[in-house]
Write a protein that holds these residues in place. Structure first.
Motif, PDB file in Angstrom:
ATOM      1  N   HIS A 117      -4.625   6.211  -3.093  1.00 20.69           N
ATOM      2  CA  HIS A 117      -3.678   5.140  -2.901  1.00 20.69           C
ATOM      3  C   HIS A 117      -2.141   5.336  -3.661  1.00 20.69           C
ATOM      4  O   HIS A 117      -2.127   5.749  -4.824  1.00 20.69           O
ATOM      5  N   PHE A 118      -1.218   5.232  -2.769  1.00 13.91           N
ATOM      6  CA  PHE A 118       0.103   5.576  -3.336  1.00 13.91           C
ATOM      7  C   PHE A 118       0.930   4.404  -3.098  1.00 13.91           C
ATOM      8  O   PHE A 118       0.996   3.642  -2.269  1.00 13.91           O
ATOM      9  N   TYR A 119       2.070   4.301  -3.953  1.00 14.31           N
ATOM     10  CA  TYR A 119       3.330   3.171  -3.940  1.00 14.31           C
ATOM     11  C   TYR A 119       4.437   3.932  -4.010  1.00 14.31           C
ATOM     12  O   TYR A 119       4.726   5.091  -4.706  1.00 14.31           O
TER      13      TYR A 119
ATOM     14  N   TYR B   5      -1.080   3.453   1.556  1.00 14.99           N
ATOM     15  CA  TYR B   5      -0.053   2.852   0.959  1.00 14.99           C
ATOM     16  C   TYR B   5      -0.350   1.448   0.327  1.00 14.99           C
ATOM     17  O   TYR B   5      -1.102   0.897   1.115  1.00 14.99           O
TER      18      TYR B   5
ATOM     19  N   ASP C  54      -2.030  -1.248  -8.033  1.00 19.00           N
ATOM     20  CA  ASP C  54      -2.884  -0.655  -7.348  1.00 19.00           C
ATOM     21  C   ASP C  54      -2.914   0.822  -6.911  1.00 19.00           C
ATOM     22  O   ASP C  54      -3.858   1.303  -6.097  1.00 19.00           O
ATOM     23  N   ALA C  55      -2.078   1.558  -7.403  1.00 18.89           N
ATOM     24  CA  ALA C  55      -1.682   2.739  -6.905  1.00 18.89           C
ATOM     25  C   ALA C  55      -2.449   3.909  -8.000  1.00 18.89           C
ATOM     26  O   ALA C  55      -2.458   3.726  -8.885  1.00 18.89           O
ATOM     27  N   ASP C  56      -2.735   5.085  -7.178  1.00 20.32           N
ATOM     28  CA  ASP C  56      -2.933   6.253  -7.980  1.00 20.32           C
ATOM     29  C   ASP C  56      -1.794   7.055  -8.086  1.00 20.32           C
ATOM     30  O   ASP C  56      -1.887   7.950  -9.135  1.00 20.32           O
TER      31      ASP C  56
ATOM     32  N   ILE D 196       2.579   7.341  -7.964  1.00 20.38           N
ATOM     33  CA  ILE D 196       3.814   6.300  -8.026  1.00 20.38           C
ATOM     34  C   ILE D 196       4.697   7.535  -7.475  1.00 20.38           C
ATOM     35  O   ILE D 196       5.070   8.339  -8.214  1.00 20.38           O
TER      36      ILE D 196
ATOM     37  N   LYS E 133      -1.208   7.670 -14.149  1.00 16.57           N
ATOM     38  CA  LYS E 133      -1.197   7.791 -12.808  1.00 16.57           C
ATOM     39  C   LYS E 133      -0.406   9.063 -12.521  1.00 16.57           C
ATOM     40  O   LYS E 133       0.350   9.711 -13.261  1.00 16.57           O
TER      41      LYS E 133
END
Length: 442
Positions: free
Chosen positions: A3-5, A32, A38-40, A42, A73
């Motif tokens: 998961h990425f942001y 996304y 919520d991201a792994d 950033i 992260k």
């Protein structure tokens, strides 16, 4: 690490780049998400145009360092600023894992894989590449639901003395017409109401049609896009006074779906300052250009940029800018205080010798004048009916949208409206911020 942001800083071009990054990582099997928690991974997509763009990244990294959960992260720095960074960043912020400049986004999946297997502090930067990502369709998860942007060119060959863009983005490179039109078709299929064509000096766009062999300049591209997408409003930015072709104005006039707005940065109203800036034109030439455009399209909305406090700008030279603004009565002005960038001509030749407080004072003078002009111009719309596309709704139930001339309109409606609805608003009040009223008809 799936998961990425992405957090995006700076101009519309960076937003386009963020959408490309989303597409690249999504194709690699990642997802996304719209929050850091919520991201792994950033990603901070940075800007380098002004010093405050650098500062925002450093401030954000400092905030992340203070939060053990976020700092654990995978942290990635992308964008124009990444073109200026070295491995010294890893010593200052040792929790940052990857730095990637705009020419190397295709390598992000591989770089993240290297992090997964234990590698760290990876720097990938390629200068002056012709990479335009023309084969990648952005996924449009970051942009709003009304306007979608297309990067049709990147880089700059002008080398204005204050500008770092030729260093961070390289020389000019243009996308082919076919890839631009493919992205236009995708935007239409997704239901967007507006398409913005983006380039640093978009008037210098040029390409060759692969089928006909015909040379395509920006005026022709604008015509092709407008006719390809007749139900969408078409806008473009940014232009340069040296290269704005009157044919572009004629194309705007002859196509009802092209927005009646141009962005022509003047930067200064003093010829001596313009010479130090290496802008390539005089105040008189700029005034003549605006006159020609207004003769072709009398109600054209003209937006400009003004930079105050450039190296050596005297009080008299600043007053020349104020006089120019009063004379030309721009519809809007983006006002900036000069910020010295290393690796520019100005850094090598001039001193940043205007006091910061004086810069702020001068900027406020121009802003106050701008707001006064906008208020007086907006009063002519009182009692008029304006065609608007609904773009958003605030917590108080007031809708926002823009008309074909890029005027901001705030309005209420007795009937619930959806984003992208077309309505007619009756203007009952005005301010320097825009037009205020209620829905007259749908």
């Amino acid at each position: 690490m799936n998961h990425f942001y992405i957090e995006t800083y700076g101009c519309r071009m960076n937003i386009c780049d963020s959408e490309v990054i989303v597409a690249i990582l999504s194709k690699a099997g990642m997802k996304y998400v719209n929050s850091m928690s919520d991201a792994d991974v950033i990603i901070l997509n940075s800007c380098s145009v002004r010093e405050d763009g650098h500062n925002k990244i450093y401030e954000r990294l400092t905030e992340i360092r203070k939060n053990a959960n976020l700092a654990s992260k995978v942290i990635v720095v992308t964008g124009c600023f990444a073109s200026l960074l070295t491995d010294k960043l890893f010593k200052q912020y040792d929790f940052v894992n990857i730095v990637v400049n705009p020419n190397c986004y295709r390598q992000l999946p591989d770089l993240l894989q290297q992090i997964r297997v234990g590698k760290d502090h990876l720097l990938k930067s390629l200068m002056d590449s012709d990479e335009m990502y023309g084969d990648i369709l952005p996924q449009r998860v970051i942009e709003d639901r009304t306007t979608a942007a297309i990067n049709v060119m990147k880089g700059c060959n002008q080398c204005c003395s204050y500008c770092i863009e030729p260093v961070t983005r390289g020389h000019e490179h243009c996308r082919d017409v076919e890839s631009v039109l493919k992205e236009c078709d995708d935007i239409v299929s997704l239901g967007y109401r507006e398409i913005t064509l983006v380039g640093h000096i978009i008037d210098k766009y040029h390409s060759i049609d692969s089928k006909s062999g015909k040379n395509i300049d920006f005026a022709e591209l604008l015509k092709i896009v407008a006719e390809r997408c007749p139900e969408q409003r078409i806008k473009f930015l940014s232009s340069h006074p040296l290269f704005f072709d009157e044919r572009i104005a004629q194309i705007i006039l002859s196509h009802p779906n092209i927005m009646r707005v141009v962005h022509l940065p003047v930067q200064s109203g003093a010829n001596k300052v313009l010479r130090r800036m290496d802008r390539g034109y005089t105040k008189e030439q700029f005034v003549e250009l605006i006159g020609r455009l207004r003769r072709v399209i009398p109600d054209l909305t003209i937006i400009t940029d003004v930079m105050v406090g450039f190296c050596g700008e005297s009080h008299e030279e600043f007053e020349e800018t104020v006089d120019l603004v009063k004379s030309l009565q721009f519809d809007d002005i983006n006002v900036f205080c000069f910020s010295m960038r290393s690796r520019t001509k100005a850094f090598k030749l001039y001193a940043d010798d205007v006091d910061e407080e004086e810069k702020i004072k001068r900027a406020q003078t121009v802003k106050d004048l701008r707001d006064s002009i906008k208020y007086q111009k907006n009063k002519r719309f009182l009692g008029q009916r304006i065609g608007v596309i609904v773009e958003s709704k605030d917590n108080l139930g007031r809708y926002y949208g823009r008309d074909l001339f890029h005027h901001s309109v705030y309005f209420t409606s007795d009937i619930p409206l959806a984003i992208n609805d077309k309505v007619i608003a009756l203007v009952k009040e005005v301010s320097c911020q825009g037009l205020i009223g209620n829905v007259y008809s749908i």
